[in-house]
Write a protein that holds these residues in place. Structure first.
Motif, mmCIF file in Angstrom:
data_model
loop_
_atom_site.group_PDB
_atom_site.id
_atom_site.type_symbol
_atom_site.label_atom_id
_atom_site.label_comp_id
_atom_site.label_asym_id
_atom_site.label_seq_id
_atom_site.Cartn_x
_atom_site.Cartn_y
_atom_site.Cartn_z
ATOM 1 N N SER A 170 44.172 55.340 38.876
ATOM 2 C CA SER A 170 45.219 55.018 40.019
ATOM 3 C C SER A 170 44.335 54.285 41.228
ATOM 4 N N GLN A 171 43.098 54.672 41.487
ATOM 5 C CA GLN A 171 42.716 54.020 42.489
ATOM 6 C C GLN A 171 42.207 52.590 42.404
ATOM 7 N N ILE A 172 41.830 52.334 41.203
ATOM 8 C CA ILE A 172 41.396 51.009 40.834
ATOM 9 C C ILE A 172 42.755 50.010 40.817
ATOM 10 N N ALA A 173 43.785 50.695 40.128
ATOM 11 C CA ALA A 173 45.150 50.102 40.208
ATOM 12 C C ALA A 173 45.536 49.765 41.859
ATOM 13 N N ALA A 174 45.597 50.626 42.598
ATOM 14 C CA ALA A 174 45.799 50.627 43.991
ATOM 15 C C ALA A 174 44.849 49.419 44.727
ATOM 16 N N THR A 175 43.654 49.455 44.180
ATOM 17 C CA THR A 175 42.705 48.379 45.009
ATOM 18 C C THR A 175 43.157 47.221 44.513
ATOM 19 N N LEU A 176 43.178 46.933 43.270
ATOM 20 C CA LEU A 176 43.596 45.654 42.666
ATOM 21 C C LEU A 176 45.042 45.131 43.188
ATOM 22 N N ALA A 177 45.860 45.978 43.252
ATOM 23 C CA ALA A 177 47.282 45.644 43.961
ATOM 24 C C ALA A 177 47.121 45.204 45.139
ATOM 25 N N ASP A 178 46.435 45.689 45.925
ATOM 26 C CA ASP A 178 46.115 45.399 47.436
ATOM 27 C C ASP A 178 45.676 43.826 47.470
ATOM 28 N N GLN A 181 52.347 47.077 38.241
ATOM 29 C CA GLN A 181 51.970 45.905 37.708
ATOM 30 C C GLN A 181 50.359 46.001 37.232
ATOM 31 N N ALA A 182 49.607 46.385 38.387
ATOM 32 C CA ALA A 182 48.242 46.330 38.066
ATOM 33 C C ALA A 182 47.808 47.567 36.869
ATOM 34 N N THR A 183 48.476 48.821 36.981
ATOM 35 C CA THR A 183 48.195 49.794 36.142
ATOM 36 C C THR A 183 48.893 49.292 34.812
ATOM 37 N N GLN A 184 49.886 48.673 34.584
ATOM 38 C CA GLN A 184 50.150 48.044 33.409
ATOM 39 C C GLN A 184 49.181 46.785 32.955
ATOM 40 N N PHE A 185 48.584 46.066 33.586
ATOM 41 C CA PHE A 185 47.235 45.320 33.462
ATOM 42 C C PHE A 185 46.318 45.974 32.793
ATOM 43 N N LEU A 186 45.868 47.023 33.556
ATOM 44 C CA LEU A 186 44.623 47.618 33.066
ATOM 45 C C LEU A 186 44.888 48.446 31.812
ATOM 46 N N ASP A 187 46.190 48.681 31.221
ATOM 47 C CA ASP A 187 46.530 49.229 30.198
ATOM 48 C C ASP A 187 46.426 48.067 29.176
ATOM 49 N N LEU A 243 44.651 45.325 29.297
ATOM 50 C CA LEU A 243 43.189 44.897 28.971
ATOM 51 C C LEU A 243 42.661 45.687 28.163
ATOM 52 N N ALA A 244 42.712 47.236 28.321
ATOM 53 C CA ALA A 244 42.365 48.249 27.418
ATOM 54 C C ALA A 244 42.605 48.044 25.954
ATOM 55 N N GLN A 245 43.908 47.847 25.597
ATOM 56 C CA GLN A 245 44.311 47.673 24.408
ATOM 57 C C GLN A 245 43.777 46.398 23.953
ATOM 58 N N LEU A 246 43.679 45.309 24.420
ATOM 59 C CA LEU A 246 43.281 44.021 24.004
ATOM 60 C C LEU A 246 41.626 44.237 23.580
ATOM 61 N N ALA A 247 40.944 44.956 24.567
ATOM 62 C CA ALA A 247 39.327 45.275 24.335
ATOM 63 C C ALA A 247 39.424 46.003 22.998
ATOM 64 N N TYR A 248 40.276 46.998 22.751
ATOM 65 C CA TYR A 248 40.263 47.789 21.450
ATOM 66 C C TYR A 248 40.543 47.072 20.251
ATOM 67 N N LYS A 249 41.513 46.216 20.279
ATOM 68 C CA LYS A 249 41.757 45.403 19.156
ATOM 69 C C LYS A 249 40.620 44.598 18.708
ATOM 70 N N GLN A 250 40.052 43.919 19.908
ATOM 71 C CA GLN A 250 39.122 42.743 19.713
ATOM 72 C C GLN A 250 37.631 43.185 19.655
#
Length: 95
Positions: free
Chosen positions: A8-16, A24-30, A32-39
């Motif tokens: 949540s701190q990472i998402a807040a910093t990215l959002a700012d 939206q920042a939290t959704q982006f992180l999620d 990105l993680a899912q894409l990394a797992y698949k690839q």
């Protein structure tokens, strides 16, 4: 030593910094993680940070530290993160 940032701190910093909402920042992180797992099996690169790679370890002999007995360790696949040179230089400073 400072504590690691939470998601949540990472998402807040990215959002700012980027000018989006925290949701939206939290959704982006999620995503990105899912894409990394698949690839990861094909290697997944995060530009400026490094890459996730799938490594095949060979079977080998090992030793039980408690008894000293020699044991067989089977071959297996493991995931590794290789840090990029740019990240190393930014964190450690260039020599």
């Amino acid at each position: 030593m400072a504590k690691a940032l939470t998601k949540s701190q990472i998402a807040a910093t990215l959002a700012d910094k980027v000018g989006i909402t925290k949701k939206q920042a939290t959704q982006f992180l999620d995503e990105l993680a899912q894409l990394a797992y698949k690839q990861a099996k094909n290697s997944f690169t995060l530009p400026g940070l490094g890459k996730l790679v799938l490594v095949h370890r060979k079977a080998r002999k090992g030793r039980n530290p408690a008894t000293g007995e020699i044991i067989n360790i089977p071959a297996k696949r493991v995931v590794k993160f290789r840090v990029s040179k740019a990240a190393k230089d930014a964190i450690l400073g260039s020599k």
